[in-house]
Design a protein around this motif. Structure first.
Motif, short mmCIF file in Angstrom:
data_model
loop_
_atom_site.label_atom_id
_atom_site.label_comp_id
_atom_site.label_asym_id
_atom_site.label_seq_id
_atom_site.Cartn_x
_atom_site.Cartn_y
_atom_site.Cartn_z
N THR A 16 1.00 -0.72 2.35
CA THR A 16 0.59 0.35 3.28
C THR A 16 1.67 0.51 4.36
O THR A 16 2.41 -0.43 4.64
CB THR A 16 -0.74 0.00 3.97
OG1 THR A 16 -0.61 -1.30 4.56
CG2 THR A 16 -1.88 -0.01 2.99
N ALA A 18 3.46 0.41 7.88
CA ALA A 18 3.27 -0.59 8.95
C ALA A 18 2.49 -0.02 10.14
O ALA A 18 1.69 -0.73 10.75
CB ALA A 18 4.63 -1.10 9.41
N SER A 20 0.00 1.87 10.33
CA SER A 20 -1.44 2.04 10.16
C SER A 20 -2.20 0.71 10.19
O SER A 20 -3.43 0.69 10.19
CB SER A 20 -1.73 2.74 8.83
OG SER A 20 -1.34 1.90 7.76
N ARG A 21 -1.47 -0.40 10.24
CA ARG A 21 -2.17 -1.70 10.05
C ARG A 21 -3.03 -2.12 11.23
O ARG A 21 -3.95 -2.91 11.07
CB ARG A 21 -1.14 -2.79 9.71
CG ARG A 21 -0.60 -2.56 8.31
CD ARG A 21 0.37 -3.59 7.86
NE ARG A 21 1.17 -3.04 6.78
CZ ARG A 21 2.34 -3.48 6.43
NH1 ARG A 21 2.88 -4.50 7.06
NH2 ARG A 21 3.01 -2.92 5.43
N ILE A 24 -6.78 -1.80 10.90
CA ILE A 24 -7.57 -2.72 10.06
C ILE A 24 -8.52 -3.52 10.94
O ILE A 24 -9.68 -3.74 10.57
CB ILE A 24 -6.62 -3.66 9.28
CG1 ILE A 24 -5.80 -2.84 8.28
CG2 ILE A 24 -7.40 -4.75 8.55
CD1 ILE A 24 -4.57 -3.56 7.78
N PHE A 126 2.86 -8.21 11.52
CA PHE A 126 1.84 -7.68 12.43
C PHE A 126 2.11 -8.27 13.81
O PHE A 126 2.04 -9.48 13.99
CB PHE A 126 0.47 -8.13 11.91
CG PHE A 126 -0.70 -7.45 12.56
CD1 PHE A 126 -0.97 -6.12 12.30
CD2 PHE A 126 -1.53 -8.14 13.42
CE1 PHE A 126 -2.05 -5.50 12.88
CE2 PHE A 126 -2.62 -7.53 14.00
CZ PHE A 126 -2.88 -6.19 13.73
N GLU A 130 0.41 -4.82 18.18
CA GLU A 130 -0.53 -4.23 17.22
C GLU A 130 -1.88 -4.93 17.28
O GLU A 130 -2.92 -4.28 17.14
CB GLU A 130 0.05 -4.32 15.80
CG GLU A 130 1.17 -3.33 15.55
CD GLU A 130 1.92 -3.63 14.27
OE1 GLU A 130 2.03 -2.72 13.43
OE2 GLU A 130 2.40 -4.77 14.11
N GLU B 102 -4.79 -7.30 3.77
CA GLU B 102 -4.55 -5.96 4.32
C GLU B 102 -3.55 -6.00 5.47
O GLU B 102 -2.70 -5.12 5.60
CB GLU B 102 -5.87 -5.35 4.80
CG GLU B 102 -6.75 -4.87 3.65
CD GLU B 102 -7.94 -4.10 4.16
OE1 GLU B 102 -7.76 -3.06 4.79
OE2 GLU B 102 -9.07 -4.56 3.92
N LEU B 103 -3.67 -7.04 6.31
CA LEU B 103 -2.72 -7.16 7.42
C LEU B 103 -1.30 -7.41 6.91
O LEU B 103 -0.33 -7.07 7.57
CB LEU B 103 -3.14 -8.30 8.36
CG LEU B 103 -4.39 -8.04 9.19
CD1 LEU B 103 -4.76 -9.28 9.99
CD2 LEU B 103 -4.20 -6.87 10.14
N GLY B 105 -0.19 -5.95 4.39
CA GLY B 105 0.29 -4.67 3.87
C GLY B 105 -0.33 -4.24 2.56
O GLY B 105 0.04 -3.19 2.02
N HIS B 151 -0.94 -12.21 -0.55
CA HIS B 151 0.00 -11.09 -0.65
C HIS B 151 1.21 -11.42 -1.53
O HIS B 151 2.17 -10.66 -1.57
CB HIS B 151 0.46 -10.65 0.74
CG HIS B 151 1.07 -11.75 1.55
ND1 HIS B 151 0.36 -12.84 1.99
CD2 HIS B 151 2.33 -11.94 2.02
CE1 HIS B 151 1.16 -13.64 2.68
NE2 HIS B 151 2.35 -13.12 2.71
#
Lengths: 288, 304
Positions: A16, A18, A20-21, A24, A126, A130, B102-103, B105, B151
């Motif tokens: 995805t 970066a 947009s994380r 989450i 991350f 963020e 998810e974190l 990616g 991941h």
């Protein structure tokens, strides 16, 4: 790969973006928060006053309905939509958001610190920024839904009923609603997150969110009495916000402190909370 | 082989105190052991690799990426299993691992699928819907491993992976590390106080003491080199037997009471010992390879 196949295989799929994380974190936080029946009920209760305001605005713009119920017209003329209606709306909804923050805020960061989860977040692509943005967005989304969003809906309803002339003359109310609530949400969110980061016990952190306002007010009043000054009021964050809102809604109210001083006070509170957060949100704890 | 971890004069300071001092090494093994006594700087080195701690001098590259310049890219390639309790108590294992995926990616659906896969892989398949707060210590270790590999990292850093595990759970963890090593898709750094764990799983070992590298060795090579040390306990004429072995190129030393210590030449086959003993009607009561264990290596390094 099927679930039953228990050999390790590296992930080969896509990733995805970066940016947009950080979203989450609020997704998982909301999933957890809505499991609380009390929170759902309280959140619903936050909409009672806006619904009452909708009724008031409708009746104020449709006095004939009151006449049909036998209410005399002079009594109906008392119902008028003025800027003060929106200022009162700010006050009532601010009180709700205050309690909502005290309930939701402490559960955002302290569990991660208590359980040592920070390295798990920050060992991924991350950042700390963020992480804070993600946690803060939980409160920002939640509080926005009960403050400026219904506030602007009220304004739109009034504008549609009162016509273009009223809208043109009172467009500033929409701006004031948005700015006033945004500042309030920002300050409240940062305060709650900072306390959540520094006080690991959730109940204590929640109590302190409430306490900061009450203790600040008490201490400010004492300072004013002892020092014979008005600057103690700057410790009373409720008065500080009221000063800003009064100015935004063109309400003649003297709290004893200037608007400029109030803006500076809000800025200092936000900056201090941000500094406290940055110091605390780390991958590892520095033990001195 | 390109180095996985390359440290070039790496130094780390906390205030006036130097924690890591001028570390220079290039590690390229599939599994790398990080050893050292408490306070040696192992955890600080790991935290530096992860970009948690600023470098005061020198540089460090992982897969050729500078850890200061490309921290974000690097973290996408690394999986980290911390030493201490690290989890979110009121989450189920599958939610937790999915969120961590998810974190890192992974898209929403792929993260869920991977979470199930890795939880089954580490052996938590049946317990994956339980809250992490209800897990035993061994299960928490496995959940931490699951989040580290969800991941599909190229470098997996395991900080004390067998900490607090009972023998079967420890064996399971060791087996998982060996299996992951054999897939060839990732390099593994094992930081442990337990020399046996490192000895069982690692190809290379780096020993730290007081923030300095005191020993680096390739365990595979050491094992091969030390295979030539043999100790024998015999009953019979060991002098004649020792003479025959010397004639074949062995270096023999008699220590009395029929005991012999010898260094075998590179091409020497052990069956020659049995043949010579049989020819002389000599009883072999004991034969064992004497090689330096990791414990010997570690103790020597600590004495240095």
């Amino acid at each position: 790969m099927a679930v039953y196949k228990r050999t390790y295989a590296a992930y080969q799929g896509s990733f995805t973006p970066a940016w947009s994380r950080f979203l989450i974190l609020p997704r998982y936080s909301f999933a957890r928060l809505w499991q609380s029946r009390f929170l759902v009920m309280f959140f619903m209760a936050c909409f009672f006053y806006p619904l009452g305001c909708v009724g008031y605005i409708y009746l104020a713009n449709n006095l004939s309905i009151l006449s049909s119920f036998g209410i005399p017209e002079p009594l109906g003329n008392v119902l008028k939509v003025q800027p003060s209606l929106f200022l009162y709306f700010c006050w009532v909804q601010a009180a709700f958001t205050y309690l909502l923050t005290a309930f939701v805020g402490p559960s955002l960061i302290s569990p991660d610190l208590v359980n040592g989860a920070m390295p798990l977040y920050l060992c991924r692509p991350f950042s700390r920024t963020e992480y804070i943005a993600g946690k803060m967005s939980v409160l920002v989304f939640l509080l926005s839904l009960v403050t400026w969003v219904p506030g602007l809906i009220l304004f739109v309803i009034q504008a549609s009923l009162a016509g273009w002339e009223w809208t043109k003359a009172n467009l500033w109310i929409a701006g004031s609603l948005f700015i006033g609530f945004t500042v309030w949400i920002l300050m409240l969110s940062l305060l709650a997150l900072a306390l959540s980061a520094w006080i690991k016990w959730k109940i204590a952190a929640g109590g302190l969110v409430l306490g900061v306002f009450f203790a600040g007010a008490g201490f400010g009043t004492a300072l004013n009495s002892v020092m014979r000054t008005q600057y103690g009021t700057l410790l009373n964050l409720t008065e500080v916000m009221f000063t800003i809102w009064s100015k935004l809604f063109r309400w003649p109210e003297d709290t004893g402190i200037s608007v400029e001083a109030s803006w500076i006070c809000v800025g200092v509170v936000c900056a201090t909370c941000l500094w406290l957060l940055v110091r605390r949100v780390r991958a590892f704890e520095v033990v001195k | 082989m390109d180095p996985v971890i390359e440290l070039a004069g790496l130094s780390v300071r906390f205030g006036n105190r130097e924690i890591l001092h001028n570390l220079r090494v290039a590690l390229s093994g599939r599994t790398i052991g990080l050893l050292g006594p408490n306070g040696a700087g192992k955890s600080t080195l790991i935290q530096t690799i992860l970009g948690f701690v600023p470098i005061s001098a020198g540089s460090a590259n992982i897969f050729g990426h500078d850890i200061r310049q490309q921290t974000r890219e690097l973290r996408a390639l690394i999986g980290y299993m911390p030493e201490n309790d690290s989890f979110i108590a009121n989450m189920t294992a599958v939610s937790f691992v999915r969120m961590m995926g998810e974190l890192a990616g992974l898209p929403h659906d792929a993260a869920l699928e991977r979470a199930h896969e890795v939880l089954f892989y580490v052996g938590l398949g049946e317990a994956r819907y339980r809250l992490l707060g209800t897990y035993s210590l061994g299960m928490k270790q496995l959940a931490k491993l699951a989040q580290a590999i969800v991941h599909g990292p190229r470098l997996l850093i395991l900080d004390e992976p067998t900490n607090g595990l009972d023998p079967p759970a420890r064996q399971r963890m060791i087996r998982l590390i060996k299996e992951m090593k054999q897939t060839g898709s990732m390099h593994i750094v094992v930081c442990s106080h337990l020399l046996r764990d490192v000895e069982e799983t690692c190809e290379e070992v780096l020993i730290l003491k007081q923030g300095r590298i005191v020993h680096y060795s390739n365990l595979e090579e050491e094992r091969r080199a030390n295979k030539r040390f043999v100790e024998l306990e015999t009953v019979g004429d060991e002098k004649d037997f020792a003479g025959a072995l010397t004639a074949l190129g062995c270096e023999c030393v008699g220590t009395g009471l029929g005991r012999l210590k010898m260094v075998l030449p590179a091409e020497f086959e052990l069956r020659e010992i049995y043949r010579l003993a049989a020819e002389r009607d000599l009883q072999l009561r004991r034969l064992n390879y004497r090689r330096d264990t990791l414990e010997d290596i570690f103790l020597k390094a600590m004495e240095a």
